[in-house]
Design a protein around this motif. Structure first.
Motif, PDB file in Angstrom:
ATOM      1  N   LEU A   1       0.821  -1.168   0.087  1.00  0.00           N
ATOM      2  CA  LEU A   1      -0.063   0.072   0.026  1.00  0.00           C
ATOM      3  C   LEU A   1       0.896   1.225  -0.163  1.00  0.00           C
ATOM      4  O   LEU A   1       0.442   2.344  -0.691  1.00  0.00           O
ATOM      5  N   GLN A   2       2.036   1.206   0.837  1.00  0.00           N
ATOM      6  CA  GLN A   2       2.884   2.513   0.601  1.00  0.00           C
ATOM      7  C   GLN A   2       3.381   2.672  -0.509  1.00  0.00           C
ATOM      8  O   GLN A   2       3.738   3.847  -0.928  1.00  0.00           O
ATOM      9  N   LYS A   3       3.916   1.612  -1.164  1.00  0.00           N
ATOM     10  CA  LYS A   3       4.713   1.863  -2.317  1.00  0.00           C
ATOM     11  C   LYS A   3       3.527   2.292  -3.468  1.00  0.00           C
ATOM     12  O   LYS A   3       3.953   2.988  -4.218  1.00  0.00           O
ATOM     13  N   LYS A   4       2.496   1.663  -3.483  1.00  0.00           N
ATOM     14  CA  LYS A   4       1.291   2.032  -4.433  1.00  0.00           C
ATOM     15  C   LYS A   4       1.101   3.828  -4.361  1.00  0.00           C
ATOM     16  O   LYS A   4       0.802   4.609  -5.193  1.00  0.00           O
ATOM     17  N   LEU A   5       1.025   4.137  -2.897  1.00  0.00           N
ATOM     18  CA  LEU A   5       0.901   5.554  -2.613  1.00  0.00           C
ATOM     19  C   LEU A   5       2.049   6.490  -3.195  1.00  0.00           C
ATOM     20  O   LEU A   5       1.721   7.649  -3.548  1.00  0.00           O
ATOM     21  N   GLU A   6       3.166   5.798  -2.935  1.00  0.00           N
ATOM     22  CA  GLU A   6       4.310   6.802  -3.539  1.00  0.00           C
ATOM     23  C   GLU A   6       4.452   6.725  -4.874  1.00  0.00           C
ATOM     24  O   GLU A   6       4.419   7.745  -5.307  1.00  0.00           O
ATOM     25  N   LEU A   7       4.023   5.904  -5.577  1.00  0.00           N
ATOM     26  CA  LEU A   7       3.968   5.785  -7.016  1.00  0.00           C
ATOM     27  C   LEU A   7       2.765   6.367  -7.598  1.00  0.00           C
ATOM     28  O   LEU A   7       2.462   6.299  -8.760  1.00  0.00           O
ATOM     29  N   LYS A   8       1.872   7.028  -6.736  1.00  0.00           N
ATOM     30  CA  LYS A   8       0.433   7.233  -7.103  1.00  0.00           C
ATOM     31  C   LYS A   8      -0.576   6.393  -7.944  1.00  0.00           C
ATOM     32  O   LYS A   8      -1.117   6.710  -8.848  1.00  0.00           O
ATOM     33  N   GLU A   9      -0.319   5.042  -7.393  1.00  0.00           N
ATOM     34  CA  GLU A   9      -0.964   4.094  -8.262  1.00  0.00           C
ATOM     35  C   GLU A   9      -2.476   3.828  -7.549  1.00  0.00           C
ATOM     36  O   GLU A   9      -2.364   4.056  -6.463  1.00  0.00           O
ATOM     37  N   ASP A  10      -3.294   3.171  -8.461  1.00  0.00           N
ATOM     38  CA  ASP A  10      -4.669   2.923  -7.800  1.00  0.00           C
ATOM     39  C   ASP A  10      -4.708   1.939  -6.787  1.00  0.00           C
ATOM     40  O   ASP A  10      -3.624   0.826  -6.958  1.00  0.00           O
TER      41      ASP A  10
ATOM     42  N   GLU B   1     -10.127  -1.936  -3.648  1.00  0.00           N
ATOM     43  CA  GLU B   1     -11.009  -1.838  -2.448  1.00  0.00           C
ATOM     44  C   GLU B   1     -10.609  -3.187  -1.776  1.00  0.00           C
ATOM     45  O   GLU B   1     -10.511  -3.099  -0.615  1.00  0.00           O
ATOM     46  N   GLN B   2     -10.237  -4.294  -2.619  1.00  0.00           N
ATOM     47  CA  GLN B   2      -9.950  -5.435  -1.885  1.00  0.00           C
ATOM     48  C   GLN B   2      -8.627  -5.336  -1.154  1.00  0.00           C
ATOM     49  O   GLN B   2      -8.569  -6.019   0.138  1.00  0.00           O
ATOM     50  N   GLU B   3      -7.597  -4.589  -1.472  1.00  0.00           N
ATOM     51  CA  GLU B   3      -6.437  -4.409  -0.896  1.00  0.00           C
ATOM     52  C   GLU B   3      -6.556  -3.546   0.584  1.00  0.00           C
ATOM     53  O   GLU B   3      -6.229  -4.115   1.388  1.00  0.00           O
ATOM     54  N   ILE B   4      -7.528  -2.856   0.395  1.00  0.00           N
ATOM     55  CA  ILE B   4      -7.792  -2.106   1.834  1.00  0.00           C
ATOM     56  C   ILE B   4      -8.486  -3.182   2.654  1.00  0.00           C
ATOM     57  O   ILE B   4      -8.223  -3.192   3.810  1.00  0.00           O
ATOM     58  N   ILE B   5      -9.586  -3.869   2.360  1.00  0.00           N
ATOM     59  CA  ILE B   5     -10.324  -4.954   2.846  1.00  0.00           C
ATOM     60  C   ILE B   5      -9.261  -5.814   3.466  1.00  0.00           C
ATOM     61  O   ILE B   5      -9.159  -6.216   4.795  1.00  0.00           O
ATOM     62  N   ASP B   6      -8.381  -6.324   2.649  1.00  0.00           N
ATOM     63  CA  ASP B   6      -7.431  -7.424   3.168  1.00  0.00           C
ATOM     64  C   ASP B   6      -6.539  -6.948   4.197  1.00  0.00           C
ATOM     65  O   ASP B   6      -6.289  -7.462   5.243  1.00  0.00           O
ATOM     66  N   LEU B   7      -6.045  -5.557   4.223  1.00  0.00           N
ATOM     67  CA  LEU B   7      -5.162  -4.926   5.288  1.00  0.00           C
ATOM     68  C   LEU B   7      -6.001  -4.846   6.573  1.00  0.00           C
ATOM     69  O   LEU B   7      -5.710  -5.052   7.522  1.00  0.00           O
ATOM     70  N   VAL B   8      -7.253  -4.433   6.483  1.00  0.00           N
ATOM     71  CA  VAL B   8      -8.015  -3.940   7.547  1.00  0.00           C
ATOM     72  C   VAL B   8      -8.345  -5.441   8.324  1.00  0.00           C
ATOM     73  O   VAL B   8      -8.237  -5.489   9.394  1.00  0.00           O
ATOM     74  N   ASN B   9      -8.787  -6.367   7.506  1.00  0.00           N
ATOM     75  CA  ASN B   9      -9.047  -7.749   8.239  1.00  0.00           C
ATOM     76  C   ASN B   9      -7.584  -8.354   8.887  1.00  0.00           C
ATOM     77  O   ASN B   9      -7.564  -8.772   9.891  1.00  0.00           O
ATOM     78  N   ALA B  10      -6.474  -8.169   8.001  1.00  0.00           N
ATOM     79  CA  ALA B  10      -5.492  -8.649   8.824  1.00  0.00           C
ATOM     80  C   ALA B  10      -4.827  -7.875   9.984  1.00  0.00           C
ATOM     81  O   ALA B  10      -4.547  -8.521  11.218  1.00  0.00           O
ATOM     82  N   LYS B  11      -5.032  -6.590   9.976  1.00  0.00           N
ATOM     83  CA  LYS B  11      -4.879  -5.768  11.089  1.00  0.00           C
ATOM     84  C   LYS B  11      -5.905  -6.054  12.308  1.00  0.00           C
ATOM     85  O   LYS B  11      -5.313  -6.035  13.579  1.00  0.00           O
TER      86      LYS B  11
END
Length: 128
Positions: free
Chosen positions: A97-106, A109-119
């Protein structure tokens, strides 16, 4: 799966502390996180305990917190290997997620859901 040598068990995972550390890129033994002492809760008064931070390896941990059997002096039965799976997942998902934010990549929603679930699953291990 449950037998290992881990005695020092963190109730706030080392990976969570690492992701919030002073310098997450340092090797494990040198990672530090800021720690504060509450002076007065009513006045929201606190102070930094050490300006260089405290080592993560021994921070927010208790000996044998998740141990449910000690087989001998070195082997314990506990949940550490189980918890490590969640910690590793949190670290990978957060890094991606941090890499995508730095590169301004999309970010999907599934990536966010996966991270929230893991956390969330990692959070459930905290007994406090």
């Amino acid at each position: 799966m449950f037998n290992n040598k881990t005695r020092n068990q963190h109730y706030v995972s080392q990976v969570e502390q690492k992701l919030n550390s002073i310098n997450p890129s340092l090797n494990r033994e040198k990672r530090r996180i800021f720690e504060f002492e509450i002076l007065d809760r009513q006045q929201n008064s606190f102070k930094l305990t050490d300006k260089s931070g405290v080592r993560i390896e021994k921070n927010l941990s208790i000996s044998d917190l998740y141990t449910f059997d000690i087989l001998n002096d070195s082997i314990r039965t506990n949940f550490e290997n189980f918890f490590k799976k969640f910690e590793d997942r949190v670290e990978v998902l957060t890094s991606n997620l941090q890499k995508k934010l730095e590169l301004k990549e999309d970010i999907s929603e599934q990536e966010i859901i996966d991270l929230v679930n893991a956390k969330f699953l990692n959070f459930l291990r905290n007994p406090l």
